[in-house]
Design a protein around this motif. Sequence first.
Motif, PDB file in Angstrom:
ATOM      1  N   LEU A  13       8.307 -16.842   0.867  1.00 50.51           N
ATOM      2  CA  LEU A  13       6.903 -17.027   0.559  1.00 50.51           C
ATOM      3  C   LEU A  13       6.774 -17.624  -0.834  1.00 50.51           C
ATOM      4  CD1 LEU A  13       5.429 -13.656   1.823  1.00 50.51           C
ATOM      5  CD2 LEU A  13       5.654 -15.790   3.052  1.00 50.51           C
ATOM      6  N   ARG A  14       5.895 -18.592  -0.998  1.00 52.15           N
ATOM      7  CA  ARG A  14       5.698 -19.226  -2.289  1.00 52.15           C
ATOM      8  C   ARG A  14       4.441 -18.735  -2.989  1.00 52.15           C
ATOM      9  NH1 ARG A  14      10.685 -20.629  -3.347  1.00 52.15           N
ATOM     10  NH2 ARG A  14      11.561 -22.028  -1.791  1.00 52.15           N
ATOM     11  N   THR A  15       3.658 -17.917  -2.298  1.00 56.58           N
ATOM     12  CA  THR A  15       2.446 -17.368  -2.887  1.00 56.58           C
ATOM     13  C   THR A  15       2.468 -15.864  -2.712  1.00 56.58           C
ATOM     14  OG1 THR A  15       1.256 -17.632  -0.803  1.00 56.58           O
ATOM     15  CG2 THR A  15       1.128 -19.445  -2.363  1.00 56.58           C
ATOM     16  N   PRO A  16       1.651 -15.125  -3.467  1.00 58.74           N
ATOM     17  CA  PRO A  16       1.593 -13.676  -3.285  1.00 58.74           C
ATOM     18  C   PRO A  16       1.098 -13.325  -1.895  1.00 58.74           C
ATOM     19  CG  PRO A  16       0.612 -14.324  -5.368  1.00 58.74           C
ATOM     20  CD  PRO A  16       0.829 -15.589  -4.584  1.00 58.74           C
ATOM     21  N   PRO A  17       1.295 -12.094  -1.431  1.00 58.91           N
ATOM     22  CA  PRO A  17       0.798 -11.684  -0.129  1.00 58.91           C
ATOM     23  C   PRO A  17      -0.693 -11.933  -0.001  1.00 58.91           C
ATOM     24  CG  PRO A  17       2.223  -9.996  -1.059  1.00 58.91           C
ATOM     25  CD  PRO A  17       1.993 -11.008  -2.130  1.00 58.91           C
ATOM     26  N   SER A  18      -1.147 -12.214   1.229  1.00 64.55           N
ATOM     27  CA  SER A  18      -2.538 -12.586   1.439  1.00 64.55           C
ATOM     28  C   SER A  18      -3.484 -11.399   1.321  1.00 64.55           C
ATOM     29  CB  SER A  18      -2.696 -13.215   2.826  1.00 64.55           C
ATOM     30  OG  SER A  18      -2.247 -12.327   3.826  1.00 64.55           O
ATOM     31  N   ALA A  19      -2.957 -10.172   1.385  1.00 62.02           N
ATOM     32  CA  ALA A  19      -3.818  -8.987   1.309  1.00 62.02           C
ATOM     33  C   ALA A  19      -3.356  -8.100   0.163  1.00 62.02           C
ATOM     34  CB  ALA A  19      -3.796  -8.224   2.623  1.00 62.02           C
ATOM     35  N   PRO A  20      -3.586  -8.507  -1.084  1.00 59.04           N
ATOM     36  CA  PRO A  20      -3.106  -7.700  -2.211  1.00 59.04           C
ATOM     37  C   PRO A  20      -3.788  -6.345  -2.250  1.00 59.04           C
ATOM     38  CG  PRO A  20      -4.617  -9.402  -2.974  1.00 59.04           C
ATOM     39  CD  PRO A  20      -4.356  -9.679  -1.527  1.00 59.04           C
ATOM     40  N   VAL A  21      -3.075  -5.383  -2.786  1.00 58.31           N
ATOM     41  CA  VAL A  21      -3.623  -4.039  -2.927  1.00 58.31           C
ATOM     42  C   VAL A  21      -4.713  -4.071  -3.988  1.00 58.31           C
ATOM     43  CG1 VAL A  21      -3.076  -1.668  -3.534  1.00 58.31           C
ATOM     44  CG2 VAL A  21      -1.425  -3.041  -2.275  1.00 58.31           C
ATOM     45  N   PRO A  22      -5.887  -3.528  -3.715  1.00 59.96           N
ATOM     46  CA  PRO A  22      -6.959  -3.542  -4.722  1.00 59.96           C
ATOM     47  C   PRO A  22      -6.585  -2.680  -5.916  1.00 59.96           C
ATOM     48  CG  PRO A  22      -7.547  -2.149  -2.872  1.00 59.96           C
ATOM     49  CD  PRO A  22      -6.295  -2.869  -2.478  1.00 59.96           C
ATOM     50  N   PRO A  23      -7.157  -2.947  -7.087  1.00 57.17           N
ATOM     51  CA  PRO A  23      -6.847  -2.145  -8.278  1.00 57.17           C
ATOM     52  C   PRO A  23      -7.192  -0.673  -8.049  1.00 57.17           C
ATOM     53  CG  PRO A  23      -8.041  -4.131  -8.878  1.00 57.17           C
ATOM     54  CD  PRO A  23      -8.064  -4.052  -7.378  1.00 57.17           C
ATOM     55  N   ALA A  24      -6.308   0.199  -8.515  1.00 57.62           N
ATOM     56  CA  ALA A  24      -6.515   1.633  -8.296  1.00 57.62           C
ATOM     57  C   ALA A  24      -7.483   2.197  -9.320  1.00 57.62           C
ATOM     58  CB  ALA A  24      -5.178   2.362  -8.396  1.00 57.62           C
ATOM     59  N   ASP A  25      -8.275   3.149  -8.903  1.00 56.71           N
ATOM     60  CA  ASP A  25      -9.071   3.945  -9.824  1.00 56.71           C
ATOM     61  C   ASP A  25      -8.126   4.986 -10.405  1.00 56.71           C
ATOM     62  OD1 ASP A  25     -12.223   5.726  -9.598  1.00 56.71           O
ATOM     63  OD2 ASP A  25     -10.564   5.991 -10.983  1.00 56.71           O
ATOM     64  N   ARG A  26      -7.706   4.768 -11.652  1.00 57.09           N
ATOM     65  CA  ARG A  26      -6.645   5.597 -12.223  1.00 57.09           C
ATOM     66  C   ARG A  26      -7.036   7.068 -12.328  1.00 57.09           C
ATOM     67  NH1 ARG A  26      -4.138   1.509 -10.702  1.00 57.09           N
ATOM     68  NH2 ARG A  26      -3.183   0.069 -12.177  1.00 57.09           N
ATOM     69  N   ARG A  27      -8.275   7.341 -12.636  1.00 58.32           N
ATOM     70  CA  ARG A  27      -8.687   8.735 -12.758  1.00 58.32           C
ATOM     71  C   ARG A  27      -8.619   9.432 -11.408  1.00 58.32           C
ATOM     72  NH1 ARG A  27     -14.197   9.682 -15.848  1.00 58.32           N
ATOM     73  NH2 ARG A  27     -12.877   8.725 -17.437  1.00 58.32           N
ATOM     74  N   ALA A 438      -3.538   3.025  -2.527  1.00 58.93           N
ATOM     75  CA  ALA A 438      -4.015   2.449  -1.267  1.00 58.93           C
ATOM     76  C   ALA A 438      -3.387   3.099  -0.046  1.00 58.93           C
ATOM     77  CB  ALA A 438      -3.743   0.945  -1.254  1.00 58.93           C
ATOM     78  N   SER A 439      -2.179   3.649  -0.200  1.00 58.46           N
ATOM     79  CA  SER A 439      -1.449   4.199   0.947  1.00 58.46           C
ATOM     80  C   SER A 439      -1.575   5.706   1.076  1.00 58.46           C
ATOM     81  CB  SER A 439       0.036   3.838   0.823  1.00 58.46           C
ATOM     82  OG  SER A 439       0.640   4.543  -0.253  1.00 58.46           O
ATOM     83  N   ASN A 440      -2.373   6.347   0.209  1.00 59.47           N
ATOM     84  CA  ASN A 440      -2.491   7.807   0.224  1.00 59.47           C
ATOM     85  C   ASN A 440      -1.131   8.455  -0.007  1.00 59.47           C
ATOM     86  OD1 ASN A 440      -3.780  10.296   0.406  1.00 59.47           O
ATOM     87  ND2 ASN A 440      -3.628  10.388   2.632  1.00 59.47           N
ATOM     88  N   PHE A 441      -0.420   7.923  -1.022  1.00 59.89           N
ATOM     89  CA  PHE A 441       0.879   8.463  -1.427  1.00 59.89           C
ATOM     90  C   PHE A 441       1.856   8.484  -0.252  1.00 59.89           C
ATOM     91  CE2 PHE A 441      -2.356  10.471  -4.145  1.00 59.89           C
ATOM     92  CZ  PHE A 441      -1.967   9.942  -5.372  1.00 59.89           C
ATOM     93  N   ALA A 442       2.000   7.315   0.362  1.00 55.63           N
ATOM     94  CA  ALA A 442       2.896   7.198   1.521  1.00 55.63           C
ATOM     95  C   ALA A 442       4.352   7.398   1.108  1.00 55.63           C
ATOM     96  CB  ALA A 442       2.728   5.832   2.173  1.00 55.63           C
ATOM     97  N   GLU A 443       5.144   7.787   2.083  1.00 58.66           N
ATOM     98  CA  GLU A 443       6.582   7.942   1.873  1.00 58.66           C
ATOM     99  C   GLU A 443       7.203   6.603   1.467  1.00 58.66           C
ATOM    100  OE1 GLU A 443      10.395   9.677   4.456  1.00 58.66           O
ATOM    101  OE2 GLU A 443       8.437   9.414   5.402  1.00 58.66           O
ATOM    102  N   TYR A 444       6.796   5.530   2.129  1.00 61.13           N
ATOM    103  CA  TYR A 444       7.240   4.183   1.793  1.00 61.13           C
ATOM    104  C   TYR A 444       6.207   3.202   2.313  1.00 61.13           C
ATOM    105  CZ  TYR A 444       9.243   4.850   6.517  1.00 61.13           C
ATOM    106  OH  TYR A 444       9.436   5.169   7.838  1.00 61.13           O
ATOM    107  N   VAL A 445       6.339   1.923   1.934  1.00 60.53           N
ATOM    108  CA  VAL A 445       5.322   0.940   2.293  1.00 60.53           C
ATOM    109  C   VAL A 445       5.975  -0.358   2.752  1.00 60.53           C
ATOM    110  CG1 VAL A 445       3.591   1.898   0.706  1.00 60.53           C
ATOM    111  CG2 VAL A 445       5.095   0.037  -0.067  1.00 60.53           C
ATOM    112  N   ASP A 446       5.206  -1.121   3.510  1.00 62.71           N
ATOM    113  CA  ASP A 446       5.575  -2.485   3.874  1.00 62.71           C
ATOM    114  C   ASP A 446       5.717  -3.289   2.579  1.00 62.71           C
ATOM    115  OD1 ASP A 446       5.291  -5.288   4.481  1.00 62.71           O
ATOM    116  OD2 ASP A 446       4.393  -4.772   6.410  1.00 62.71           O
ATOM    117  N   PRO A 447       6.857  -3.945   2.347  1.00 62.78           N
ATOM    118  CA  PRO A 447       7.028  -4.639   1.070  1.00 62.78           C
ATOM    119  C   PRO A 447       6.106  -5.842   0.898  1.00 62.78           C
ATOM    120  CG  PRO A 447       8.846  -5.151   2.537  1.00 62.78           C
ATOM    121  CD  PRO A 447       8.046  -4.071   3.205  1.00 62.78           C
ATOM    122  N   TYR A 448       5.598  -6.390   2.014  1.00 61.61           N
ATOM    123  CA  TYR A 448       4.706  -7.552   1.932  1.00 61.61           C
ATOM    124  C   TYR A 448       3.256  -7.155   1.697  1.00 61.61           C
ATOM    125  CZ  TYR A 448       8.448 -10.666   3.411  1.00 61.61           C
ATOM    126  OH  TYR A 448       9.612 -11.383   3.454  1.00 61.61           O
TER     127      TYR A 448
END
Length: 490
Positions: A13-27, A438-448
């Motif tokens: 891939l030459r561009t970032p993934p088409s569905a980037p993870v939205p910025p997290a609300d850190r608090r 975004a994943s609700n603290f998933a065990e692991y995630v799709d790398p894309y």
Amino acid sequence: MTPPPPTAAPAVLRTPPSAPVPPADRRTLRREARRVLLRNWTGAATVPSHGLYPHQWSWDSAFIAIGLRHLSPLRAQRELETLLGAQWGDGRIPHIVFNPAVPLDAYFPSPDFWRSSTAGADAGAPRGLETSGIVQPPVHALAALLVHRTDPALSHGRGFLARVYPRLVAWHRYLTAQRDLGGGGLAAIVHPWEPGMDNSPCWDRPLSRVEPAPPTAFRRADLDHGAAADRPTDLDYGRYVRLATDYRDRGYRDRGYGDGGTTPGKTTPATPHPAFAVEDPGVNALLIASEHALAEIATALGADPAPHRHRARALTAALLERLWDPAAGQFLCRDLVAGKLLPDRSAAGLLPLLVPGLPRTVVRALLGTARGTHFGLGTTVPLLPSYDLRGPAFDRYRYWRGPAWFNVNWLMERALRRCGETTAADALRTAALDAAAASNFAEYVDPYTAEGRGTRDFSWTAALALDLLAGPGRDRDNHHDTVLDGEGQR
């Protein structure tokens, strides 16, 4: 650009993934991570998850303690002390400490499979506690050092380092002596579960020699909680069971088999496991990093750090000599039975970036491989995948055969920062926090796509998110902003 199908080797891939993870609300993320760790705490330790993993796991507890120190340094100390309380007389720290209140059918292999207190008696297994008989990567000294740094006064007041130091020394002695099965100065694994990357394609070739246990010999409790498409196949699981059974029936001895080297007056030379013995670069990189941590712990206790520094240098030299492949631009696993390097590329081969003192040419090559077409970190994927994106066995969904894991990415973030790659480390830190949220603290995630896979509310994901939230690099070593009721006082 649409990501490739799950089992295909993807185009670059030459561009970032088409569905980037939205910025997290850190608090919110901090509050939710705290919720996960409180829910998974059992009173003396933390389970990875109540459904899929209802006991205490070895390297999980090390990573969990690293995050818990920001909530309660005392609870983080207890996490490690509980695990070390299950240490065997030969020094090994078992990969599972079983909770007797959990039903036997909740997890397999269960205590009645491992039979540690009887089958492991000659190796010094605890009598009043059931554990597994294999081990996991040695992150524990690094975790203990970080926990100490967060509240040195509490640590000194409780004698935390003084209690754990001799146990950690014994643990490293076990790995460097009993597990040097290749005779070249590195620790070997005798089961695919030991390096933590259980289902990695790196094990496919060595496992092909193993006759699987019959399906009637076990029942897979993991499929009650996880999708079969995410988990190891029945064939692989049968081979895991066969290896564990054989190891148990040999009394969990690492050196020699047949008579096990126990015949009076007879010396049996060190020999690898008859079917599976591998030197893994990730395990040995973490052993070196933890040996450096032991040197710092020794200094804090007024002991001599020189033996630990010497051992770290010797391990580093052995790592370079035995596992570095210049053509691959990374470290590879060595199959001790076949006597050669395995060609498969996993994220474990990049973790030696954690190790101080590597030649600059090696560091540059590792950074190039991490960013290149095989792993695409920061170029094609936001998080480091567990396996080669272009590899024939890549599967972005299946356990350790491609998904991105939070502990591996936490280690890589720390490694990049140690190498002076601050921009890359900052980007990885942000990507990991966004994926955790975004994943609700998933065990692991799709790398894309960073879509969550496996179980949710996973403890080390929550713990390492807390650690990353505390700040970059050493800024977070002295930081704890929330104290659990009654646990911040000495």
